[in-house]
Design an enzyme around this catalytic site. Structure first.
Site, PDB file in Angstrom:
ATOM      1  N   THR A   1      97.215  -6.493  45.356  1.00 14.56           N
ATOM      2  CA  THR A   1      96.471  -6.710  44.107  1.00 14.56           C
ATOM      3  C   THR A   1      97.369  -6.595  42.883  1.00 14.56           C
ATOM      4  O   THR A   1      98.350  -5.826  42.892  1.00 14.56           O
ATOM      5  CB  THR A   1      95.347  -5.653  43.998  1.00 14.56           C
ATOM      6  OG1 THR A   1      94.797  -5.688  42.673  1.00 14.56           O
ATOM      7  CG2 THR A   1      95.856  -4.242  44.232  1.00 14.56           C
ATOM      8  N   TYR A  48      92.932   2.960  43.500  1.00 17.77           N
ATOM      9  CA  TYR A  48      92.851   1.664  44.184  1.00 17.77           C
ATOM     10  C   TYR A  48      94.224   0.990  44.206  1.00 17.77           C
ATOM     11  O   TYR A  48      94.729   0.605  45.261  1.00 17.77           O
ATOM     12  CB  TYR A  48      91.823   0.767  43.487  1.00 17.77           C
ATOM     13  CG  TYR A  48      91.866  -0.663  43.940  1.00 17.77           C
ATOM     14  CD1 TYR A  48      91.480  -0.996  45.231  1.00 17.77           C
ATOM     15  CD2 TYR A  48      92.312  -1.684  43.098  1.00 17.77           C
ATOM     16  CE1 TYR A  48      91.536  -2.315  45.667  1.00 17.77           C
ATOM     17  CE2 TYR A  48      92.372  -2.990  43.523  1.00 17.77           C
ATOM     18  CZ  TYR A  48      91.985  -3.302  44.809  1.00 17.77           C
ATOM     19  OH  TYR A  48      92.057  -4.600  45.243  1.00 17.77           O
TER      20      TYR A  48
HETATM   21  N1  UFG Z   1      84.305  -8.015  31.813  1.00 20.53           N
HETATM   22  C1  UFG Z   1      83.320  -8.005  30.837  1.00 20.53           C
HETATM   23  N2  UFG Z   1      82.027  -7.878  31.248  1.00 20.53           N
HETATM   24  C2  UFG Z   1      81.662  -7.761  32.560  1.00 20.53           C
HETATM   25  C3  UFG Z   1      82.684  -7.774  33.538  1.00 20.53           C
HETATM   26  C4  UFG Z   1      83.993  -7.902  33.120  1.00 20.53           C
HETATM   27  O1  UFG Z   1      83.581  -8.095  29.636  1.00 20.53           O
HETATM   28  O2  UFG Z   1      80.473  -7.638  32.862  1.00 20.53           O
HETATM   29  C5  UFG Z   1      85.697  -8.170  31.377  1.00 20.53           C
HETATM   30  C6  UFG Z   1      86.558  -6.972  31.745  1.00 20.53           C
HETATM   31  O3  UFG Z   1      86.510  -5.989  30.759  1.00 20.53           O
HETATM   32  C7  UFG Z   1      87.906  -7.626  31.897  1.00 20.53           C
HETATM   33  C8  UFG Z   1      87.596  -9.022  32.434  1.00 20.53           C
HETATM   34  O4  UFG Z   1      86.237  -9.260  32.092  1.00 20.53           O
HETATM   35  O5  UFG Z   1      88.496  -7.754  30.663  1.00 20.53           O
HETATM   36  C9  UFG Z   1      87.744  -9.143  33.944  1.00 20.53           C
HETATM   37  O6  UFG Z   1      87.056  -8.070  34.563  1.00 20.53           O
HETATM   38  P1  UFG Z   1      86.732  -8.062  36.114  1.00 20.53           P
HETATM   39  O7  UFG Z   1      85.899  -6.850  36.382  1.00 20.53           O
HETATM   40  O8  UFG Z   1      86.177  -9.374  36.527  1.00 20.53           O
HETATM   41  O9  UFG Z   1      88.140  -7.941  36.790  1.00 20.53           O
HETATM   42  P2  UFG Z   1      89.325  -6.878  36.549  1.00 20.53           P
HETATM   43  O10 UFG Z   1      90.387  -7.598  35.784  1.00 20.53           O
HETATM   44  O11 UFG Z   1      88.854  -5.609  35.979  1.00 20.53           O
HETATM   45  O12 UFG Z   1      89.705  -6.513  38.044  1.00 20.53           O
HETATM   46  C10 UFG Z   1      90.434  -7.376  38.837  1.00 20.53           C
HETATM   47  C11 UFG Z   1      90.062  -7.180  40.297  1.00 20.53           C
HETATM   48  C12 UFG Z   1      90.495  -5.836  40.784  1.00 20.53           C
HETATM   49  C13 UFG Z   1      91.929  -5.608  40.442  1.00 20.53           C
HETATM   50  C14 UFG Z   1      92.184  -5.814  38.977  1.00 20.53           C
HETATM   51  C15 UFG Z   1      93.623  -5.667  38.616  1.00 20.53           C
HETATM   52  O13 UFG Z   1      88.685  -7.348  40.459  1.00 20.53           O
HETATM   53  O14 UFG Z   1      90.306  -5.773  42.181  1.00 20.53           O
HETATM   54  O15 UFG Z   1      91.775  -7.111  38.615  1.00 20.53           O
HETATM   55  O16 UFG Z   1      93.731  -5.193  37.325  1.00 20.53           O
HETATM   56  F1  UFG Z   1      92.280  -4.364  40.762  1.00 20.53           F
END
Ligand code: UFG
Length: 331
Positions: free
Chosen positions: A117, A141
């Protein structure tokens, strides 16, 4: 020659099973069904309900099916949950992977593809990140996945064993043929939240922070279509079977979009307004996480086909609709 897919009942693993079947490969699946679904695996595929840490079950599967390569998706993936339950994450992701790697060495399986990841980079000081960017995970994680990368590296050094670790960026979208997608109602990813809001399952979606130092104040991520990610796994499988050296590869498109740009794409593609609410920053969110993914293209010969946010949105929406119909029919 057959491929053992761990976590084949989950979101990404189920797409791998379908792609292997499409390619005419023999495949069997091990999954403990904690977050996956039995229905996500085609009936004709051999399915073993077991934990990847269950050495007897894994050895039996490898020997009965003539497995020469393991594609290891099984694991826990929710970053905030890993903060509240670190030992659970180190058990599921690190301890169980150690057992799986050992079983491979004992049974003579020489090839493993591992789901790593972008979380191994933590909050990188530079963007975009290459595979050589320092790994400084900020969650259990990310650390649990990085430790597995280290075990793979050291095992490949000591034994007749090769691996490819793929560092996923933000995986999204669904099978363009509509056979699988993100089915876990507990998933909190941006695209999932947007689809649930578009379908009226959620009343609104939250934007976690508009005060980041980015072009519009919201976080930037490198969203990669799940089918392209699976294309990287198929390329890695061919590479390892062809005698390729062990290595680590970023999987992303090399460009990102902001949360607001993703919302715009959804509104444009679906011709529908999305109800959004501003919320505080989410703990641990890096402002920008974008890959340099040239290495996978050059070394593995990976050629992405769905580098298009609209396609990600279309396929994710089609899947969410099908999933809603399935849940309604079951009730
Ligand atoms: N976001 C929102 N609203 C939501 C969901 C997400 O504004 O309801 C934003 C988050 O703050 C972030 C972006 O959208 O800025 C992406 O968020 P995600 O939850 O879709 O994904 P992440 O980047 O947090 O996480 C992903 C993977 C993880 C991994 C990570 C690495 O899902 O498994 O990238 O940083 F660990």
């Amino acid at each position: 020659m057959s491929v053992l897919v761990t976590g084949g009942a989950g979101y990404i693993g189920s797409h791998m099973v379908l792609a292997l079947m499409d390619a005419g490969q023999d495949v069997c699946v091990i999954d403990n069904l904690t977050t996956g679904y039995r229905w996500a695996i085609p009936q004709e595929v051999t399915f073993i309900e077991a934990d990847v840490g269950d050495e007897a079950a894994v050895s039996a599967a490898i020997e009965q099916h003539g497995v020469d390569a393991v594609v290891h998706f099984a694991g826990s993936i929710v970053v905030p949950e890993s903060v509240s339950d670190p030992l659970g994450y180190y058990h599921n992701n690190t301890v169980n992977s150690r057992s799986l790697i050992e079983t491979c060495v004992k049974t003579g399986v020489k090839n493993m593809i591992f789901s790593s990841t972008a979380a191994v980079y933590g909050t990188p000081e530079v963007s975009p990140v290459t595979e050589a960017t320092p790994t400084e995970p900020i969650s259990p994680y990310g650390a649990s996945k990085l430790m597995t990368e280290w075990m793979l590296r050291d095992t490949a050094f000591a034994h007749d064993f090769n691996y490819v670790a793929l560092r996923y960026f933000n995986v999204a979208g669904a099978d363009p043929k509509g056979r699988s997608g993100q089915s876990n109602p507990a998933a909190t990813h941006l695209l999932k939240a947007l689809m649930r809001t578009a379908l009226g399952i959620s009343d609104h979606m939250k934007i976690f922070g508009r005060d980041y130092d980015t072009r519009d104040g919201t976080c930037i991520r490198d969203y990669i279509h799940v089918s392209d990610l699976i294309g990287a796994h198929l390329a890695a499988l061919k590479y390892l079977r062809g005698g390729g050296e062990s290595g680590i590869f970023n999987c992303g498109y090399g460009h990102g979009c902001t949360v607001l740009e993703a919302i715009d794409a959804v509104e444009r593609v679906l011709q529908q307004k999305i109800n959004v609410v501003d919320a505080d920053r989410r703990a641990g969110d890096p402002p920008e996480l974008v890959s340099v993914a040239d290495k996978a293209r050059k070394v593995l010969g990976w050629t992405p086909q769905y580098d298009n946010l609209d396609v990600i949105v279309q396929t994710a929406y089609a899947w969410e609709q099908a999933l809603t119909a399935r849940i309604d029919a079951a009730e």
